[in-house]
Write a protein that holds these residues in place. Structure first.
Motif, mmCIF file in Angstrom:
data_model
loop_
_atom_site.group_PDB
_atom_site.id
_atom_site.type_symbol
_atom_site.label_atom_id
_atom_site.label_comp_id
_atom_site.label_asym_id
_atom_site.label_seq_id
_atom_site.Cartn_x
_atom_site.Cartn_y
_atom_site.Cartn_z
ATOM 1 N N VAL A 58 35.826 43.676 39.826
ATOM 2 C CA VAL A 58 37.096 44.228 39.421
ATOM 3 C C VAL A 58 37.554 43.519 40.412
ATOM 4 O O VAL A 58 38.045 43.567 41.286
ATOM 5 C CB VAL A 58 37.219 45.258 38.644
ATOM 6 N N THR A 59 38.128 42.207 39.483
ATOM 7 C CA THR A 59 39.485 41.411 40.194
ATOM 8 C C THR A 59 40.561 41.798 39.781
ATOM 9 O O THR A 59 41.125 41.352 38.657
ATOM 10 C CB THR A 59 39.178 40.038 41.021
ATOM 11 N N SER A 60 41.740 41.580 40.495
ATOM 12 C CA SER A 60 43.145 41.030 40.272
ATOM 13 C C SER A 60 44.016 39.749 40.618
ATOM 14 O O SER A 60 43.298 39.915 42.327
ATOM 15 C CB SER A 60 44.201 42.632 40.240
ATOM 16 N N VAL A 119 43.260 41.459 35.013
ATOM 17 C CA VAL A 119 42.928 42.048 35.960
ATOM 18 C C VAL A 119 41.489 41.587 35.118
ATOM 19 O O VAL A 119 40.844 41.927 33.909
ATOM 20 C CB VAL A 119 42.414 43.829 36.025
ATOM 21 N N MET A 172 46.038 46.696 42.494
ATOM 22 C CA MET A 172 45.488 47.082 41.570
ATOM 23 C C MET A 172 44.415 48.443 42.654
ATOM 24 O O MET A 172 43.784 47.340 43.023
ATOM 25 C CB MET A 172 44.623 46.240 40.678
ATOM 26 N N ILE A 205 47.880 50.040 38.777
ATOM 27 C CA ILE A 205 48.470 48.878 39.577
ATOM 28 C C ILE A 205 49.935 49.383 39.893
ATOM 29 O O ILE A 205 50.793 50.219 39.024
ATOM 30 C CB ILE A 205 48.144 48.681 37.955
#
Length: 380
Positions: free
Chosen positions: A97-99, A105, A132, A143
């Motif tokens: 999971v990346t932001s 996201v 995040m 977040i």
């Protein structure tokens, strides 16, 4: 950014330029430099297991690496449109999971990665996204935003993408100051507003009706001394046992910085009753040095959650909930309390930007703006 391998054989450092440094944390020996890990600043590193790790960069990409073969990337992941700042990993679903500063996201299915990347989809979007995090059990996503909001997605289901085009960020109700000048963080309603405002604070599953999963809560955490001036939440961490969230924030005037601890009211350990009930409560705080304005300082919890390490000018501070370094559950105050400074260490020639405890040893690492990494072994 400093990151640790789960079993502590490698310490990795993300650098402001394009490099990633690898060290032996026991001997402090420099193992290897990935000189062109990315085409721009490297921001974060996350281990997926004992050999595979991911890096993210201002070049808008994420890269997967294998410790057994560091001469080249396993693959590069493309999907963000701006600087990528955070990487999390759900060990249950094996979703990365990346932001990033594009407000997105994104989830990546690492079960199916190839040399060309892996399947991905946009999970969530919000404006002014800064950081995040996932709680240790991956039941919540937090977040933070540069506009001072803290978003919490409850009962998290990362396999669903959220339609957020109709959502509006609502400023939470604020609770009065406690008698000692402390504050509480109050939650906004998690139901649609009444009247002509049709905005919703519950996301939908794609093509389906209202979902009981991924319910969204929007909060405006109270910051001591910043009630009327607004703030930017720059750094966000989670207590290792999921009891609390730790934030570093600065005023909109950029003339004050604070480190604050907020207890999760739901699912938190037994404590004295708190009224009014809210999802987060400010339990501890401390004012920071506000040195190195404009740079984000990443703080951290110790593996047992008893200590906080905070960048403090050209050094670091070890902070605790009481003078005995007690557990948070045993130190929950009825009214907001100040964090206790246990030790200050000044060992850098430039502003410290990041800190990280070892997950397995009594060891701490810090990194400064000039690129120097320092290792410590706290003794009490």
């Amino acid at each position: 950014m400093v990151s640790r391998q789960p079993h502590q054989s490698v310490l990795t450092v993300a650098c402001e330029q394009t490099e990633v440094l690898l060290f032996d944390p026991i001997s402090s020996r420099h193992i290897k430099t990935l000189t062109e890990a990315h085409e721009d600043c490297v921001n974060n590193i996350r281990f997926l297991d004992n050999r595979l790790f991911a890096t993210c960069s201002d070049d808008t990409t994420i890269a997967l690496w294998d410790l057994r073969k560091l001469n080249s990337k396993v693959c590069s992941l493309h999907g963000h449109a701006s600087w990528v700042k955070n990487i999390e990993y759900d060990t249950n679903t094996r979703l990365l999971v990346t932001s990033g500063f594009d407000g997105n996201v994104i989830t990546w299915d690492t079960n199916r990665f190839t040399e060309d990347g892996c399947p991905h989809k946009k999970f969530f979007h919000t404006r002014y996204l800064m950081r995040m995090r996932l709680t240790p059990d991956c039941s919540k996503m937090l977040i933070s935003t540069s506009s001072g909001y803290l978003l919490i997605l409850h009962d998290l289901d990362l396999t669903q993408s959220l339609e957020v085009g109709s959502y509006r960020m609502l400023r939470a109700r604020r609770t009065p100051l406690s008698s000692d000048g402390g504050t509480s963080a109050s939650r906004s309603a998690c139901t649609p507003r009444q009247g002509n405002d049709s905005s919703k604070l519950h996301p939908h599953r794609e093509g389906q009706g209202l979902s009981p999963r991924n319910s969204l809560e929007v909060l405006t955490p109270e910051i001591p001394g910043e009630r009327d001036r607004g703030n930017c939440i720059t750094s966000l961490q989670l207590h290792p046992k999921g009891w609390a969230t730790l934030i570093r924030c600065s005023s909109n005037m950029d003339d004050q910085e604070w480190t604050c601890v907020y207890e999760f009211q739901e699912g938190a350990p037994t404590r004295p009753p708190v009224s009014p009930r809210c999802s987060l409560r400010l339990t501890h705080y401390i004012e920071e040095a506000n040195v190195g304005r404009g740079y984000i300082k990443e703080l951290c919890f110790s593996p047992d959650g008893r200590l906080i390490c905070s960048p403090y000018g050209y050094g670091v501070r070890l902070l605790a909930f009481d003078e005995r370094c007690g557990e948070l559950v045993d130190c929950l105050p009825i009214q907001t309390s100040c964090l206790r400074e246990i030790r200050s260490i000044y060992s850098h020639s430039d502003v410290v930007l990041t800190t990280k405890f070892s997950p397995t040893h009594c060891q701490l690492a810090s990194g400064c703006l000039s690129g120097r990494v320092a290792l410590y072994q706290p003794k009490f």
